[in-house]
Write a protein that holds these residues in place. Sequence first.
Motif, short mmCIF file in Angstrom:
data_model
loop_
_atom_site.label_atom_id
_atom_site.label_comp_id
_atom_site.label_asym_id
_atom_site.label_seq_id
_atom_site.Cartn_x
_atom_site.Cartn_y
_atom_site.Cartn_z
N ASP A 214 0.85 -1.20 0.00
CA ASP A 214 0.00 0.00 0.00
C ASP A 214 0.88 1.25 0.00
N THR A 215 1.23 1.70 -1.18
CA THR A 215 2.13 2.85 -1.29
C THR A 215 1.51 4.12 -0.71
N LEU A 216 0.19 4.28 -0.79
CA LEU A 216 -0.45 5.46 -0.21
C LEU A 216 -0.28 5.49 1.31
N ARG A 217 -0.44 4.36 1.95
CA ARG A 217 -0.27 4.28 3.41
C ARG A 217 1.19 4.59 3.76
N LEU A 218 2.12 4.00 3.00
CA LEU A 218 3.54 4.20 3.28
C LEU A 218 3.97 5.64 3.04
#
Length: 171
Positions: free
Chosen positions: A53-57
């Motif tokens: 989950d790149t958005l979370r990271l």
Amino acid sequence: MRRTSLILVSGLLPILSGSCGDAPSVGGQRLPGSAGSLAELATTVLVGLAAADTLRLEGVRLTEIEHNEMVWPELPASAPEVNYPVDLAWKNIRTRNRAALSDLFGVYENRKLQFIDAECRGPTEAFESFVVHTDCWVTLERDGDLIPPQRIFKDVLDWDGELKIFRYYEP
């Protein structure tokens, strides 16, 4: 020892409130998406890695505006005599971060991860508005096996209790 199951967990980025410096506030935070503790930060990162989950990271990492307008002016590299442009500094962070995430996904994506502990072993660097915790390590279980502490992110910004990652660690 507290263990937190991370796979298929959602909504770990709580809305926090805090007060720090003269930085603008969004939803009560000066650093939106920040964590209130190193354990919370590491747990959020592990959830993001397991799910790719790149958005979370990215949400728990300094944004370009936070870096350029809040952090950079206090860093030694920003001194005029150093002559290191902020846009080059940010480009370096962004490039290294992308490479790190690619490597980290290869190790942690689609794995059952459990947070065990997090610590920053290096010196703490104090600036006028914030503190930087260095040499950060995360201890976790991957697919049920305890693995040695890992450097998943290197340095953490602490702005009056609001924690964010500078960039993810690339080996």
